[in-house]
Design a protein around this motif. Structure first.
Motif, PDB file in Angstrom:
ATOM      1  N   PRO A 224      -7.390   1.178   4.043  1.00  0.00           N
ATOM      2  CA  PRO A 224      -8.175   0.078   4.620  1.00  0.00           C
ATOM      3  C   PRO A 224      -7.490  -1.286   4.463  1.00  0.00           C
ATOM      4  CG  PRO A 224      -9.258   1.021   2.679  1.00  0.00           C
ATOM      5  CD  PRO A 224      -8.074   1.870   2.947  1.00  0.00           C
ATOM      6  N   LEU A 225      -7.463  -2.020   5.546  1.00  0.00           N
ATOM      7  CA  LEU A 225      -6.878  -3.357   5.523  1.00  0.00           C
ATOM      8  C   LEU A 225      -7.856  -4.292   6.240  1.00  0.00           C
ATOM      9  CD1 LEU A 225      -3.191  -4.206   6.475  1.00  0.00           C
ATOM     10  CD2 LEU A 225      -5.075  -5.796   6.742  1.00  0.00           C
ATOM     11  N   GLU A 226      -8.391  -5.240   5.484  1.00  0.00           N
ATOM     12  CA  GLU A 226      -9.406  -6.133   6.013  1.00  0.00           C
ATOM     13  C   GLU A 226      -8.745  -7.466   6.366  1.00  0.00           C
ATOM     14  OE1 GLU A 226     -13.556  -8.113   4.278  1.00  0.00           O
ATOM     15  OE2 GLU A 226     -12.395  -6.747   3.036  1.00  0.00           O
TER      16      GLU A 226
ATOM     17  N   MET B 163       0.827  -1.206   0.000  1.00  0.00           N
ATOM     18  CA  MET B 163       0.000   0.000   0.000  1.00  0.00           C
ATOM     19  C   MET B 163       0.865   1.260   0.000  1.00  0.00           C
ATOM     20  SD  MET B 163      -3.447  -0.983   2.100  1.00  0.00           S
ATOM     21  CE  MET B 163      -2.778  -1.721   3.559  1.00  0.00           C
ATOM     22  N   ALA B 164       2.053   1.168   0.635  1.00  0.00           N
ATOM     23  CA  ALA B 164       2.976   2.314   0.595  1.00  0.00           C
ATOM     24  C   ALA B 164       3.501   2.512  -0.831  1.00  0.00           C
ATOM     25  CB  ALA B 164       4.138   2.105   1.563  1.00  0.00           C
ATOM     26  N   MET B 165       3.579   1.417  -1.594  1.00  0.00           N
ATOM     27  CA  MET B 165       4.004   1.550  -2.993  1.00  0.00           C
ATOM     28  C   MET B 165       2.909   2.173  -3.839  1.00  0.00           C
ATOM     29  SD  MET B 165       5.937  -2.074  -3.638  1.00  0.00           S
ATOM     30  CE  MET B 165       6.406  -1.716  -5.330  1.00  0.00           C
TER      31      MET B 165
ATOM     32  N   ILE C  40      -6.304  -7.047   1.720  1.00  0.00           N
ATOM     33  CA  ILE C  40      -7.025  -8.096   2.446  1.00  0.00           C
ATOM     34  C   ILE C  40      -6.007  -9.136   2.908  1.00  0.00           C
ATOM     35  CG2 ILE C  40      -8.739  -9.950   2.307  1.00  0.00           C
ATOM     36  CD1 ILE C  40     -10.192  -8.362   0.150  1.00  0.00           C
ATOM     37  N   LEU C  41      -6.017  -9.413   4.203  1.00  0.00           N
ATOM     38  CA  LEU C  41      -5.212 -10.517   4.737  1.00  0.00           C
ATOM     39  C   LEU C  41      -6.151 -11.657   5.060  1.00  0.00           C
ATOM     40  CD1 LEU C  41      -2.837 -12.047   6.051  1.00  0.00           C
ATOM     41  CD2 LEU C  41      -3.252 -10.722   8.126  1.00  0.00           C
ATOM     42  N   VAL C  42      -5.924 -12.802   4.439  1.00  0.00           N
ATOM     43  CA  VAL C  42      -6.664 -14.000   4.827  1.00  0.00           C
ATOM     44  C   VAL C  42      -5.774 -14.700   5.842  1.00  0.00           C
ATOM     45  CG1 VAL C  42      -7.757 -16.114   4.016  1.00  0.00           C
ATOM     46  CG2 VAL C  42      -7.736 -14.071   2.562  1.00  0.00           C
ATOM     47  N   GLU C  43      -6.173 -14.572   7.110  1.00  0.00           N
ATOM     48  CA  GLU C  43      -5.253 -14.918   8.191  1.00  0.00           C
ATOM     49  C   GLU C  43      -5.355 -16.391   8.580  1.00  0.00           C
ATOM     50  OE1 GLU C  43      -5.017 -12.103  11.622  1.00  0.00           O
ATOM     51  OE2 GLU C  43      -5.081 -13.984  12.736  1.00  0.00           O
ATOM     52  N   THR C  44      -4.210 -17.038   8.609  1.00  0.00           N
ATOM     53  CA  THR C  44      -4.143 -18.436   9.037  1.00  0.00           C
ATOM     54  C   THR C  44      -2.721 -18.732   9.497  1.00  0.00           C
ATOM     55  OG1 THR C  44      -4.271 -20.734   8.326  1.00  0.00           O
ATOM     56  CG2 THR C  44      -3.703 -19.148   6.630  1.00  0.00           C
ATOM     57  N   ASP C  45      -2.579 -19.637  10.467  1.00  0.00           N
ATOM     58  CA  ASP C  45      -1.223 -20.020  10.862  1.00  0.00           C
ATOM     59  C   ASP C  45      -0.796 -21.318  10.181  1.00  0.00           C
ATOM     60  OD1 ASP C  45      -2.875 -21.668  12.216  1.00  0.00           O
ATOM     61  OD2 ASP C  45      -2.211 -21.103  14.232  1.00  0.00           O
ATOM     62  N   VAL C  46      -1.650 -21.799   9.261  1.00  0.00           N
ATOM     63  CA  VAL C  46      -1.281 -22.982   8.481  1.00  0.00           C
ATOM     64  C   VAL C  46      -0.211 -22.566   7.459  1.00  0.00           C
ATOM     65  CG1 VAL C  46      -2.134 -24.640   6.770  1.00  0.00           C
ATOM     66  CG2 VAL C  46      -3.568 -24.014   8.737  1.00  0.00           C
ATOM     67  N   ASP C  47       0.774 -23.443   7.240  1.00  0.00           N
ATOM     68  CA  ASP C  47       1.799 -23.180   6.237  1.00  0.00           C
ATOM     69  C   ASP C  47       1.181 -23.497   4.872  1.00  0.00           C
ATOM     70  OD1 ASP C  47       4.118 -22.644   4.954  1.00  0.00           O
ATOM     71  OD2 ASP C  47       5.127 -24.503   5.532  1.00  0.00           O
ATOM     72  N   VAL C  48       0.535 -22.489   4.283  1.00  0.00           N
ATOM     73  CA  VAL C  48      -0.312 -22.745   3.115  1.00  0.00           C
ATOM     74  C   VAL C  48       0.477 -23.134   1.869  1.00  0.00           C
ATOM     75  CG1 VAL C  48      -2.354 -21.448   3.778  1.00  0.00           C
ATOM     76  CG2 VAL C  48      -0.415 -20.251   2.737  1.00  0.00           C
ATOM     77  N   GLN C  49      -0.139 -23.986   1.069  1.00  0.00           N
ATOM     78  CA  GLN C  49       0.476 -24.431  -0.182  1.00  0.00           C
ATOM     79  C   GLN C  49      -0.246 -23.798  -1.371  1.00  0.00           C
ATOM     80  OE1 GLN C  49       0.272 -28.649   0.469  1.00  0.00           O
ATOM     81  NE2 GLN C  49       2.064 -28.627   1.802  1.00  0.00           N
ATOM     82  N   PRO C  50       0.375 -23.830  -2.558  1.00  0.00           N
ATOM     83  CA  PRO C  50      -0.177 -23.088  -3.703  1.00  0.00           C
ATOM     84  C   PRO C  50      -1.665 -23.341  -3.962  1.00  0.00           C
ATOM     85  CG  PRO C  50       2.011 -23.851  -4.235  1.00  0.00           C
ATOM     86  CD  PRO C  50       1.686 -24.420  -2.881  1.00  0.00           C
ATOM     87  N   LEU C  51      -2.111 -24.573  -3.882  1.00  0.00           N
ATOM     88  CA  LEU C  51      -3.513 -24.853  -4.210  1.00  0.00           C
ATOM     89  C   LEU C  51      -4.451 -24.133  -3.233  1.00  0.00           C
ATOM     90  CD1 LEU C  51      -5.516 -26.239  -6.034  1.00  0.00           C
ATOM     91  CD2 LEU C  51      -5.380 -28.292  -4.575  1.00  0.00           C
ATOM     92  N   ALA C  52      -4.082 -24.153  -1.938  1.00  0.00           N
ATOM     93  CA  ALA C  52      -4.913 -23.478  -0.941  1.00  0.00           C
ATOM     94  C   ALA C  52      -4.968 -21.985  -1.230  1.00  0.00           C
ATOM     95  CB  ALA C  52      -4.359 -23.745   0.459  1.00  0.00           C
ATOM     96  N   VAL C  53      -3.806 -21.400  -1.561  1.00  0.00           N
ATOM     97  CA  VAL C  53      -3.770 -19.955  -1.852  1.00  0.00           C
ATOM     98  C   VAL C  53      -4.620 -19.659  -3.086  1.00  0.00           C
ATOM     99  CG1 VAL C  53      -2.280 -18.000  -2.456  1.00  0.00           C
ATOM    100  CG2 VAL C  53      -1.498 -19.691  -0.800  1.00  0.00           C
ATOM    101  N   ALA C  54      -4.521 -20.545  -4.091  1.00  0.00           N
ATOM    102  CA  ALA C  54      -5.291 -20.333  -5.322  1.00  0.00           C
ATOM    103  C   ALA C  54      -6.793 -20.373  -5.029  1.00  0.00           C
ATOM    104  CB  ALA C  54      -4.915 -21.388  -6.359  1.00  0.00           C
ATOM    105  N   LYS C  55      -7.195 -21.257  -4.124  1.00  0.00           N
ATOM    106  CA  LYS C  55      -8.627 -21.334  -3.782  1.00  0.00           C
ATOM    107  C   LYS C  55      -9.078 -20.065  -3.049  1.00  0.00           C
ATOM    108  CE  LYS C  55      -9.002 -26.370  -3.463  1.00  0.00           C
ATOM    109  NZ  LYS C  55      -8.970 -27.494  -2.505  1.00  0.00           N
ATOM    110  N   VAL C  56      -8.218 -19.583  -2.164  1.00  0.00           N
ATOM    111  CA  VAL C  56      -8.528 -18.332  -1.468  1.00  0.00           C
ATOM    112  C   VAL C  56      -8.673 -17.201  -2.477  1.00  0.00           C
ATOM    113  CG1 VAL C  56      -7.568 -16.554   0.060  1.00  0.00           C
ATOM    114  CG2 VAL C  56      -7.464 -18.972   0.736  1.00  0.00           C
TER     115      VAL C  56
END
Lengths: 596, 249
Positions: free
Chosen positions: B198-200, B76-78, B84-100
């Motif tokens: 704004p940061l959701e 945002m400074a750039m 939007i932060l989709v917050e999770t402490d799971v070490d997410v893998q590409p497929l999960a990120v793609a679904k998000v």
């Protein structure tokens, strides 16, 4: 060659934990300055310092600024970097918000300026002087003057200089001879000023000179000096730069260090006289200058911290890569990097521990300055002002003297290669040397310390600080962390030494100021060493609490070990210095001039 | 046109990465973190397109720990408008990120998604492709140029042995390569402004996405240290060693 990496972890530790960012944020004007904002600002500044300013440092040293036909050209890349620097808004960091500044507190500016100075001190001097002019305008500028100059200085489109020194008026400014003759709404300035840093260059569109001069009927001495604004380009009616004012750079000095920064001899009024505007009241110029100088002295002390840090990083990089000899006691097998040799480790720790102590002290003074300006409670403001007044000559005197030592040790770690310019270690030593001289030599700082800051107030503020040191000493005794508890006795000895020497200064000052002056520099050094030890001991205590609470183990353990080294290797100088202070004055004064 | 940029928080590329003592991954605690360099290029591209008047709004999205808010603030400074932060402490893998990303795209309807071609931590180079597949959108990976025009965009891809110029229909997913642009230095006023943008923060559950890893990491080890070399007498000895010791021929 090493590349600069801003010591973000230590900076954040000092700001957040040691000096207490929460205290700063609690003040209404600083409420927006949260830890994550500080982290973001320091992170980006560190990147800019490392990637833009640091690579130019050596080019600046080798090329130097050049003067031809009255025009000064900075080394290659400096003008572009200045443009990038100002466009990125870094010049406006602590500038007043009503003139486009970001209004961030001094403590944030302090950390960011440390980075600029570590990366490229010669460059950094230009914006540093600009901020001095902004400070003067803030203090004494008329609304009209602020409107004309402030906005452009805050953005850095215009830069600033300080014109105090004349050939016959160095440390003694009462000898200033530059003349200011009134003419309509302005003055005509005539005279020669020397040692004017960034006095002429083409990086900014205009240069705003602050000049000390005398009006025709001014009294002799310090009470007859006024302060003037003299722009390089006289201003048009709409405030834009117009024709050349009657001021020019007639030569630049060949110096030992800070080659990229042009140190100019400025000639005012070779023709009809340079147009200048008086700032503040007539004959009160030196007063304004001294308030600004307090800031500037803190800034120069910080230059010492910054160069020491950079010299340490450079030496550490070499010690980690240079392979020479086997480990002690090993007759065969692989040769090792020199960081494995105990004496090299000792040198590295001498550098590291002092850099951290110096940073802690300089930032402590900076936080006190913020509180002295912005605290809602008047008693707190006063208390902090007294504290910062006491600390400033110590920060300036001690941090700059030690930076020379630290940079010299850095060269030593390089061995013969350190003496060769290509290695880069020499530049830090050469650049550091000026810091103990300009903005008041160490002798001047020591005179300020024993006189204005201790003697005249009979050591009242000093006693408060020493009492705080004793409280820290109490906390060390029986500390749960064995490495910290073990430091108690040495720390108490050092505080006792400082207390005894301070008592001697307070007792002796009224009856024999000459004796006090004779040992004022060792006394200043004693203050620096003990105050540094105090803050390192406190830092170790905080680190042990953080460690137990699951904080960054590597950082916390390193801090505790570094503090221990400082207390065992640096702090023992304190009793010896106290002995020199309390017993050494007579021999300084014993000989006649002819006996030298 | 609205642009969505996916960004990832990674170990700062200037930091020497260390393997955790138990071999379960790399050490990230108390390590300096930064925005993934390719993601930074993706943000820069969106900001340049906004400055050129092509883009009206830039939304940055990331998935991960609460500290990932810092990465969004950097974006945002750039110049990104909101995050939007989709917050999770799971070490997410590409497929999960793609679904998000798919779930957020469905809500936000961007005309263009820009992502880094890969993250410098695990070099997967998969997420952008998966997002395109899940959306059924065209994709152009490893791009060094992108010029939207109406309902399509002209892109240049960096491929083996040269550059490939394609026209893709929008909406589409593109992934940034190194030469797409050189990211700017963040300015101080923009750092200050970014704080107020704004940061959701939402949870994957709220998007109906299961981010549980599908792959298990067995072990992470450092590359073997290179031993010292030996001098050989002749080619015969070299062939012999390659055959019998190195067993490569």
């Amino acid at each position: 060659m090493s590349t600069y990496a801003a010591p973000l972890k230590d900076m954040q530790f000092v700001i957040e934990e040691l000096v207490g960012l929460a205290d700063i944020t609690a003040m209404p004007v600083c409420s927006e300055v949260t830890a994550d904002l500080v982290e973001a600002v320091l992170g980006e500044a560190g990147k800019f310092a490392a990637e833009v300013l640091d690579p130019l440092n050596r080019i600046g040293d080798r090329q130097g600024a050049q003067l031809a036909n009255g025009k000064v050209t900075p080394p290659a890349g400096f003008a572009a970097a200045y443009k990038q620097f100002t466009e990125a808004g870094w010049n406006s960091l602590s500038g007043p918000t009503d003139f486009g500044g970001q209004g961030l507190p001094h403590i944030v500016a302090m950390a960011v300026q440390e980075m600029w100075n570590s990366a490229n001190m010669a460059f950094c001097l230009c914006p540093m002087l600009t901020s001095g002019v902004i400070e003067a305008l803030k203090l004494r500028g008329s609304p009209e003057q602020k409107k004309l100059f402030m906005g452009k200085l805050v953005t850095g489109e215009w830069s600033g200089t300080m014109n105090l020194t004349e050939p016959q008026a160095g440390s003694d400014l009462s000898a200033v001879r530059t003349q200011a003759r009134p003419e309509g709404d302005h003055f005509r300035i005539k005279g020669t000023k020397i040692f004017i840093t960034w006095g002429e260059h083409d990086m900014s569109q205009n240069i705003v000179h602050l000049v000390l001069a005398r009006t025709p009927d001014a009294p002799e001495g310090v009470k007859g000096i006024s302060l003037f604004i003299v722009p390089k380009f006289a201003l048009n009616a709409d405030g834009s730069p117009g024709g050349r004012n009657d001021v020019k750079c007639v030569s630049i000095e060949h110096k030992m260090g800070i080659h990229a920064s042009p140190t100019c001899v400025m000639a005012y009024g070779e023709g009809e006289g340079a147009i200048g505007y008086m700032i503040g009241a007539e004959n009160r110029g030196l007063e304004t200058m001294f308030i600004m100088m307090n800031h500037a002295r803190l800034g120069v002390g910080l230059e010492g911290v910054a160069l020491a840090e950079r010299a340490y990083q450079h030496a550490l990089d070499y010690a980690r890569t240079r392979v020479q000899g086997r480990a002690i006691g090993q007759k065969s097998g692989d040769r090792v990097t020199i960081i494995n040799h105990p004496d090299v480790r000792r040198m590295l720790l001498t550098m590291k521990s002092q850099v951290e102590a110096m940073r802690a002290l300089a930032y402590t003074a900076s936080a006190a300055l913020d509180k002295a300006h912005h605290h809602p409670d008047e008693a707190e403001r006063k208390r902090n002002q007294a504290y910062v007044d006491l600390l400033i000559p110590i920060v300036k005197g001690w941090c700059t003297e030690q930076s020379i030592d630290v940079a010299s040790t850095g060269m030593q770690i390089h061995g013969g290669m350190g003496f060769i310019e290509e290695t880069g270690a020499a530049q830090y030593l050469r650049d550091a040397r000026i810091t103990a001289i300009y903005e008041g030599t160490t002798g001047i700082q020591a005179a300020d310390l024993v006189g204005r800051k201790i003697g005249y107030e009979k050591g009242a503020t000093a006693a408060v600080v020493i009492a705080q040191m004793r409280a820290t000493a109490k906390a060390l005794a029986g500390h749960a962390h064995a490495d910290i508890a073990a430091q108690h006795a040495a720390f108490v000895r050092a505080v006792d030494a400082l207390a005894a020497a301070t008592q001697w200064v307070v007792d002796t000052f009224p009856k024999d100021p000459n004796a006090v002056a004779a040992v004022s520099v060792p006394y200043l050094k004693l203050w620096g060493i003990v105050a540094g030890g105090w803050l390192m001991a406190r830092a170790a205590g905080i680190a042990s609490v953080k460690l137990a609470a699951g904080g960054d183990p590597e950082f916390c353990k390193t801090k505790i070990a570094t503090a221990r080294f400082y207390i065992e290797h640096i702090l023992p100088q304190a009793p010896a210095l106290a002995e020199e202070v309390t017993g050494g004055a007579a021999s300084v004064l014993a000989m006649s001039d002819a006996q030298f | 046109m609205k642009v969505l940029v996916g960004v990832k928080r990674v170990v700062d590329p200037n930091v020497k990465v260390r393997v955790k003592a138990d071999g379960s991954g790399v050490e990230t605690a108390n390590i300096k973190m930064a925005i993934n360099p390719f993601c930074e290029i993706a943000v820069e591209q969106a900001v340049r397109m906004k400055e050129a008047g092509i883009v009206t709004e830039i939304l940055v999205v990331t998935v991960g720990l609460p500290q990932c808010q810092e990465t969004l603030r950097t974006a945002m400074a750039m110049g990104a408008d909101r995050g939007i932060l989709v917050e999770t402490d799971v070490d997410v893998q590409p497929l999960a990120v793609a679904k998000v990303m798919k779930a957020i795209i469905a809500k936000e309807n961007p005309q263009l998604v820009i992502m880094g071609k890969q993250a410098v931590d695990n070099d997967c180079n998969q997420t952008g492709q998966m997002v395109a597949a899940l959306m059924g959108w065209p994709q152009a990976t490893h791009i060094s140029k992108v010029e939207p025009a109406g309902d399509h965009a002209e892109v240049t891809r960096e491929v083996d042995g040269g550059l490939e110029t394609l026209t893709i229909k929008l909406p589409a997913v593109v992934t940034a390569d190194l030469r797409l642009n050189e990211p700017r230095y963040v300015t101080l006023p923009n750092i200050m402004k970014a704080k107020k943008k704004p940061l959701e923060v939402i949870k994957p559950d709220a998007l109906g996405v299961d981010v549980t890893p599908r792959l298990t990491t067995l072990k992470v080890v450092e590359p073997a240290k290179r031993g010292s070399g030996v001098k050989l007498a002749d080619v015969a000895e070299l062939v012999n060693k390659l055959k019998n010791e190195a067993k490569v021929i």
